[in-house]
Design a protein around this motif. Structure first.
Motif, mmCIF file in Angstrom:
data_model
loop_
_atom_site.group_PDB
_atom_site.id
_atom_site.type_symbol
_atom_site.label_atom_id
_atom_site.label_comp_id
_atom_site.label_asym_id
_atom_site.label_seq_id
_atom_site.Cartn_x
_atom_site.Cartn_y
_atom_site.Cartn_z
ATOM 1 N N LYS A 1 47.687 60.640 69.829
ATOM 2 C CA LYS A 1 46.396 60.081 69.440
ATOM 3 C C LYS A 1 45.260 61.002 69.865
ATOM 4 N N ASN A 2 45.374 61.590 71.045
ATOM 5 C CA ASN A 2 44.340 62.518 71.491
ATOM 6 C C ASN A 2 44.225 63.704 70.546
ATOM 7 N N ILE A 3 45.361 64.204 70.066
ATOM 8 C CA ILE A 3 45.341 65.331 69.138
ATOM 9 C C ILE A 3 44.730 64.912 67.803
ATOM 10 N N GLU A 4 45.085 63.725 67.330
ATOM 11 C CA GLU A 4 44.484 63.233 66.079
ATOM 12 C C GLU A 4 42.966 63.145 66.203
ATOM 13 N N ARG A 5 42.494 62.761 67.367
ATOM 14 C CA ARG A 5 41.039 62.675 67.587
ATOM 15 C C ARG A 5 40.393 64.056 67.632
ATOM 16 N N ILE A 6 41.144 65.058 68.055
ATOM 17 C CA ILE A 6 40.616 66.428 68.009
ATOM 18 C C ILE A 6 40.301 66.809 66.562
ATOM 19 N N GLY A 7 41.175 66.388 65.641
ATOM 20 C CA GLY A 7 40.896 66.616 64.223
ATOM 21 C C GLY A 7 39.613 65.939 63.781
ATOM 22 N N ASP A 8 39.358 64.731 64.303
ATOM 23 C CA ASP A 8 38.112 64.034 63.970
ATOM 24 C C ASP A 8 36.893 64.799 64.483
ATOM 25 N N HIS A 9 37.006 65.352 65.690
ATOM 26 C CA HIS A 9 35.879 66.125 66.225
ATOM 27 C C HIS A 9 35.669 67.412 65.423
ATOM 28 N N ALA A 10 36.749 68.024 64.951
ATOM 29 C CA ALA A 10 36.611 69.197 64.090
ATOM 30 C C ALA A 10 35.890 68.824 62.796
ATOM 31 N N THR A 11 36.194 67.637 62.282
ATOM 32 C CA THR A 11 35.509 67.140 61.081
ATOM 33 C C THR A 11 34.020 66.918 61.363
ATOM 34 N N ASN A 12 33.704 66.349 62.531
ATOM 35 C CA ASN A 12 32.306 66.168 62.912
ATOM 36 C C ASN A 12 31.572 67.508 62.935
#
Length: 237
Positions: free
Chosen positions: A194-205
């Protein structure tokens, strides 16, 4: 002459912010990569290094925030320049969070140090991390080169990260149901995934911020930033 000096000084301040963002980005990438390697190879020393390295990103964010405030107060930038300064603040915040997520992964390894982990699932997390890190690297390259050509692709590719996370989530649940002894290690691996998936969200931001800096407008058609695991929340501290 005085106005030329002011313009040159302002340009140097903007370059300083950009250089600090580049440094933070590189550091965040290394933290996540090392955290995942520590998890896969059960390297406790590397995990401790990742945890200690998080202080560098915290200091980097504070430095950018303080510099940006001074720049806004002294120069009163407008239009493109103001977007660049505000964008630096937003990007540094996302990068600091990426570092926190990498640190969380490292801390999970220390928690399960004495518990056997399914090698196949650890490798799945490694593959997920590679997707997220590629996403992060691409968007930081776009920021450095001020290129919008690949921004939309970067944002849309976040779907691939979400899909892989959802698949890994289901596989981990299957392992847990098959053998109760897998519950503890798989739960921690779920947090890591889940932490890695959230890294993708921050990259999107960051991609959206970079687009706004360069184009002066928001990316069209807002996309949802969530996986398909039925709203199960797994946030590591």
């Amino acid at each position: 002459m005085q106005s030329i000096h002011i313009v040159n000084a302002f340009e140097q301040e903007l370059k300083f912010l950009a250089s600090r963002i580049a440094a933070m980005g590189g550091h965040a990438e290394r933290m996540v990569e090392q955290a995942v390697q520590a998890l896969v190879h059960h390297d406790l020393d590397l995990a401790r290094k990742v945890i200690a390295d998080d202080l560098v990103l915290d200091e980097g964010q504070r430095e950018i925030d303080e510099k940006a405030i001074v720049v806004i107060a002294r120069r009163q930038p407008m239009a493109d320049d103001l977007r660049a300064v505000i964008g630096a603040i937003r990007i540094s915040s996302d990068l600091e969070r990426v570092g926190d997520l990498g640190k969380n992964i490292a801390k999970r390894l220390l928690t399960i140090a004495d518990t056997p982990q399914p090698v196949r699932l650890s490798r799945g997390i490694e593959a997920l991390a590679q997707l997220a890190l590629t996403q992060l690297k691409d968007v930081l390259d776009a920021y450095a080169t001020r290129s919008v050509d690949r921004i939309s692709l970067v944002r849309d590719r976040d779907d691939d990260i979400d899909a892989m996370y959802t698949s890994l989530f289901r596989e981990l649940l299957t392992y847990m149901m098959e053998d109760p002894r897998n519950i503890a290690p798989c739960t921690h691996l779920l947090f890591c995934a889940k932490n890695i998936e959230r890294i993708g969200d921050h990259a999107t931001n960051i991609a959206e911020t970079v687009y706004h800096i360069i184009a002066g407008e928001q990316l069209p058609i807002e996309r949802p930033k969530e996986d398909k695991t039925h709203r199960v929340t797994l946030d590591g501290d």
